[in-house]
Design a protein around this motif. Structure first.
Motif, PDB file in Angstrom:
ATOM      1  N   ILE A   6      -2.528  -1.824   2.385  1.00  0.00           N
ATOM      2  CA  ILE A   6      -3.176  -1.982   3.683  1.00  0.00           C
ATOM      3  C   ILE A   6      -4.619  -2.400   3.423  1.00  0.00           C
ATOM      4  CG2 ILE A   6      -3.709   0.498   3.802  1.00  0.00           C
ATOM      5  CD1 ILE A   6      -3.332   0.278   6.884  1.00  0.00           C
ATOM      6  N   SER A   7      -5.107  -3.346   4.185  1.00  0.00           N
ATOM      7  CA  SER A   7      -6.479  -3.811   3.996  1.00  0.00           C
ATOM      8  C   SER A   7      -7.453  -2.771   4.557  1.00  0.00           C
ATOM      9  CB  SER A   7      -6.694  -5.150   4.711  1.00  0.00           C
ATOM     10  OG  SER A   7      -6.724  -4.930   6.126  1.00  0.00           O
ATOM     11  N   PRO A   8      -8.705  -2.786   4.065  1.00  0.00           N
ATOM     12  CA  PRO A   8      -9.695  -1.840   4.604  1.00  0.00           C
ATOM     13  C   PRO A   8      -9.820  -1.927   6.124  1.00  0.00           C
ATOM     14  CG  PRO A   8     -10.532  -2.802   2.586  1.00  0.00           C
ATOM     15  CD  PRO A   8      -9.258  -3.544   2.927  1.00  0.00           C
ATOM     16  N   ARG A   9      -9.877  -3.132   6.676  1.00  0.00           N
ATOM     17  CA  ARG A   9     -10.034  -3.284   8.128  1.00  0.00           C
ATOM     18  C   ARG A   9      -8.813  -2.755   8.879  1.00  0.00           C
ATOM     19  NH1 ARG A   9     -13.626  -2.856  11.711  1.00  0.00           N
ATOM     20  NH2 ARG A   9     -15.009  -4.045  10.390  1.00  0.00           N
ATOM     21  N   LEU A  11      -6.807  -0.396   7.845  1.00  0.00           N
ATOM     22  CA  LEU A  11      -6.841   1.061   7.763  1.00  0.00           C
ATOM     23  C   LEU A  11      -7.854   1.615   8.757  1.00  0.00           C
ATOM     24  CD1 LEU A  11      -6.072   3.782   6.639  1.00  0.00           C
ATOM     25  CD2 LEU A  11      -7.647   3.381   4.721  1.00  0.00           C
ATOM     26  N   TRP A  12      -9.023   1.000   8.838  1.00  0.00           N
ATOM     27  CA  TRP A  12     -10.039   1.429   9.809  1.00  0.00           C
ATOM     28  C   TRP A  12      -9.430   1.444  11.215  1.00  0.00           C
ATOM     29  CZ3 TRP A  12     -14.837   3.452  10.005  1.00  0.00           C
ATOM     30  CH2 TRP A  12     -15.531   3.355  11.214  1.00  0.00           C
ATOM     31  N   VAL A  22      -2.442   9.830   7.370  1.00  0.00           N
ATOM     32  CA  VAL A  22      -3.175  10.789   6.556  1.00  0.00           C
ATOM     33  C   VAL A  22      -3.707  10.026   5.345  1.00  0.00           C
ATOM     34  CG1 VAL A  22      -2.981  12.868   5.147  1.00  0.00           C
ATOM     35  CG2 VAL A  22      -1.758  12.711   7.318  1.00  0.00           C
ATOM     36  N   VAL A  23      -5.001  10.120   5.091  1.00  0.00           N
ATOM     37  CA  VAL A  23      -5.608   9.441   3.951  1.00  0.00           C
ATOM     38  C   VAL A  23      -5.758  10.456   2.818  1.00  0.00           C
ATOM     39  CG1 VAL A  23      -7.615   8.176   3.094  1.00  0.00           C
ATOM     40  CG2 VAL A  23      -6.790   7.785   5.431  1.00  0.00           C
ATOM     41  N   VAL A  61      -1.760   7.067   3.397  1.00  0.00           N
ATOM     42  CA  VAL A  61      -2.450   5.985   2.700  1.00  0.00           C
ATOM     43  C   VAL A  61      -3.176   6.608   1.518  1.00  0.00           C
ATOM     44  CG1 VAL A  61      -4.202   4.179   2.831  1.00  0.00           C
ATOM     45  CG2 VAL A  61      -2.724   4.613   4.800  1.00  0.00           C
ATOM     46  N   LEU A  62      -2.942   6.059   0.337  1.00  0.00           N
ATOM     47  CA  LEU A  62      -3.562   6.557  -0.889  1.00  0.00           C
ATOM     48  C   LEU A  62      -4.782   5.715  -1.225  1.00  0.00           C
ATOM     49  CD1 LEU A  62      -0.230   6.997  -2.828  1.00  0.00           C
ATOM     50  CD2 LEU A  62      -1.637   8.832  -1.887  1.00  0.00           C
TER      51      LEU A  62
END
Length: 106
Positions: A6-9, A11-12, A22-23, A61-62
């Protein structure tokens, strides 16, 4: 088969929904304290195996510094449903995207 990323954006955006993932940050506590995704749970790779049964159900998400440890953690959790996602590029990519970080003050 490699884990989904998953890209940072993305995930945001996912973190700001009614059902956020859950991160799980698999870095060591000292690294985690220096800066992490707000709301992330610190579960170092060294403890992940023994504590994987304590992870909540649902999407996970890891996260690590660059992505290598997250990929190893994803392999350990591959039997989960749904299987975990890995943050593309890790915290380095999160920081490069100028997304908010939480820092623990002592």
């Amino acid at each position: 088969k490699p884990p989904a990323s998953i890209s940072p954006r993305a995930l945001w955006d996912a973190l700001h929904t009614a059902q956020p993932p859950v991160v799980i940050d698999v870095r060591e506590p000292r690294e985690f304290q220096r800066g992490h995704i707000p709301g992330a749970r610190n579960l170092p790779l060294t403890r992940l195996l023994s504590e994987r049964d304590t992870l909540p159900a649902g999407p996970v998400v890891l996260v690590c510094r660059s992505g290598r440890r997250s990929l190893r953690a994803a392999a350990l959790l591959a039997e989960r449903t749904p299987p975990p996602q890995v943050l593309e590029g890790g915290m380095l990519a999160w920081e490069a995207a100028n997304l908010l970080e939480a820092i623990e003050q002592f």
